[in-house]
Write a protein that holds these residues in place. Structure first.
Motif, short mmCIF file in Angstrom:
data_model
loop_
_atom_site.label_atom_id
_atom_site.label_comp_id
_atom_site.label_asym_id
_atom_site.label_seq_id
_atom_site.Cartn_x
_atom_site.Cartn_y
_atom_site.Cartn_z
N THR A 55 0.90 -1.24 -0.18
CA THR A 55 -0.05 -0.17 0.13
C THR A 55 0.90 1.20 0.16
O THR A 55 0.68 2.28 -0.78
N VAL A 56 1.85 1.18 0.93
CA VAL A 56 2.87 2.51 0.86
C VAL A 56 3.51 2.43 -0.44
O VAL A 56 3.78 3.72 -1.04
N LEU A 57 4.04 1.28 -1.05
CA LEU A 57 4.63 1.59 -2.35
C LEU A 57 3.65 2.07 -3.33
O LEU A 57 4.26 2.97 -4.07
N GLY A 58 2.42 1.83 -3.27
CA GLY A 58 1.67 2.38 -4.40
C GLY A 58 1.25 3.93 -3.97
O GLY A 58 1.09 4.46 -5.14
N LEU A 59 1.38 4.12 -2.81
CA LEU A 59 1.19 5.84 -2.50
C LEU A 59 2.52 6.47 -2.86
O LEU A 59 2.30 7.57 -3.49
N VAL A 60 3.68 5.94 -2.94
CA VAL A 60 4.98 6.60 -3.30
C VAL A 60 4.63 6.64 -4.79
O VAL A 60 5.21 7.99 -5.38
N VAL A 61 4.36 5.90 -5.42
CA VAL A 61 4.48 5.75 -6.94
C VAL A 61 3.33 6.67 -7.33
O VAL A 61 3.35 7.48 -8.29
N ALA A 62 2.12 6.81 -6.81
CA ALA A 62 1.14 7.81 -6.83
C ALA A 62 1.59 9.07 -6.78
O ALA A 62 1.32 10.09 -7.57
#
Length: 428
Positions: A55-62
């Motif tokens: 989830t955090v990885l997705g937020l960073v990419v976002a």
């Protein structure tokens, strides 16, 4: 009798290398794009190391692609107005400085998650201008005659780098650490800057000057809305870009699943996808036609490949499926990119290609967290299946839009005008 030689012999996409300025540009891009893919892999792995959370990885990419979503249309307008070569000198320098900063923070063990997020946002802000400028600079380098093979070759170079960059990144991460990847990317921008400075400006072919005026952004949107050969590919990419191209989120988690391994497996998976992507790009450039109808076929193939990758669990076959994902995904990208470049009026091309960047990269702030959430709670294979469903929906959307697309935009010949299938001037 034989027509006079045009000076543009050769075959397939490589005919574009007849233009000296494009040879310089291609050489710089070959080096820099390898570094760019190294950074993409390293950044995702760094976030996983720091947090262990999809989830955090997705937020960073976002966070990295949010500026593209918000500022992409303005970046395209700036590309339409500005001297593209000078603008690229500025954006490429800024990207080098950002990569070097992240590298120094990482190798000195001072990096924290908030720093990665802040630098990712800055990177996305620069890319909101850099992406449409790079894409619309290619027609200025080669002119209309060689635009089709040049766009195709540019796509092939991007995906060749996708094969090499992650493999190098995986080796560097496992041997000397993730920070070296960022420093190597920073150094790679020297090749692009040197190529831009070495170009002969008298051989460039600038498009029509777009002077500053009110309402230009809205005019671009109206132009796209009134041209089915543009809005149909953009609508398809909006769906696919949001949910199917989030490999920065899915692949690190897939590499860690089921005891597959770590950084080496991740790099290998991405490299296999890149190798397939090169094959897909070459196939589109050498044989395939472009246009809305071939784009619909490419979307269907992408859906099938993602479905296979989601279903297969034995690593060797999974790698083969990921190669097919790379090939079909790149076939869709190359077909869509070339279609938009050829359909769009030159005075609107920057704004049109900025919308392509928005639908492809700018959709990540929505898709990245969503795909990350699915991958973390339902597994990375469920995230791949979600991407397959998005591709299938886009395929159906494209089929429904085809009757509204003019016939000359449904199928476009990707070969340079005036050249035969072998790349030679036609005979009379």
């Amino acid at each position: 009798m034989t027509a006079p030689a045009s000076g543009h012999g050769g075959s397939g996409p490589f005919v574009a290398l007849q233009e000296p300025n494009f040879r310089l540009y291609a050489a710089g891009q070959c080096v820099s794009l390898v570094g760019t893919w190294m950074q993409a892999v390293a950044q995702s792995w760094l976030v996983v190391e720091l947090t262990g959370s999809g989830t955090v990885l997705g937020l960073v990419v976002a966070a990295q692609f949010l500026p593209v979503l918000l500022g992409g249309p303005y970046g395209g307008l700036l590309a339409d107005r500005a001297d593209k070569r000078r603008l690229l000198l500025g954006t490429q320098t800024a990207l080098a400085l950002l990569a070097g900063t992240l590298g120094l923070l990482t190798v000195t063990h001072a990096v924290r998650l908030w720093m990665v997020v802040l630098l990712a946002v800055a990177l996305g802000t620069v890319n909101a201008v850099d992406n449409p400028t790079r894409q619309t600079f290619v027609p200025e380098i080669v002119g209309p005659r060689l635009l089709r093979p040049a766009v195709a070759l540019n796509s092939v170079m991007t995906n060749a780098a996708r094969a090499v960059g992650p493999a190098v990144a995986g080796l560097l991460i496992a041997s000397v650490g993730v920070g070296v990847c960022f420093l190597a990317n920073a150094a790679s921008y020297a090749a692009v800057l040197a190529a831009l400075l070495a170009m002969r400006t008298d051989r460039l072919r600038p498009g029509p000057a777009v002077t500053r005026a009110t309402g230009q952004l809205a005019a671009g949107l109206r132009y796209v809305r009134g041209t089915a050969g543009l809005w149909a590919p953009l609508a398809m990419m909006a769906l696919i870009g949001t949910l199917a191209y989030e490999f920065q989120v899915v692949l690190p988690l897939l590499a860690r699943e089921g005891g597959h391994g770590g950084a080496r497996t991740y790099g290998f998976m991405t490299s296999v996808m890149g190798a397939g992507a090169v094959a897909g790009g070459l196939a589109v450039a050498a044989r395939g036609r472009v246009g809305v109808a071939p784009l619909v076929v490419a979307a269907g193939g992408f859906a099938a490949a993602l479905t296979a990758a989601a279903a297969i669990r034995w690593l060797p076959l999974e790698l083969a499926a990921l190669a097919c994902v790379g090939a079909s995904g790149t076939a869709f990208l190359a077909t869509g990119n070339t279609t938009l470049q050829l359909v769009a009026d030159p005075s609107y091309r920057g704004r049109v290609m900025a919308l392509w960047s928005v639908t492809f990269l700018g959709s990540t702030p929505v898709g990245g967290p969503l795909v990350g959430l699915v991958a973390e709670h339902l597994g990375p294979r469920a995230a791949l299946a979600l991407g397959a469903a998005a591709c299938l929906t886009a395929t159906l959307l494209g089929l429904a839009a085809l009757p509204r697309v003019p016939p000359h935009h449904r199928h476009l010949d990707p070969r340079p005008p005036g050249l035969s299938r072998t790349g030679s001037p036609p005979t009379e």
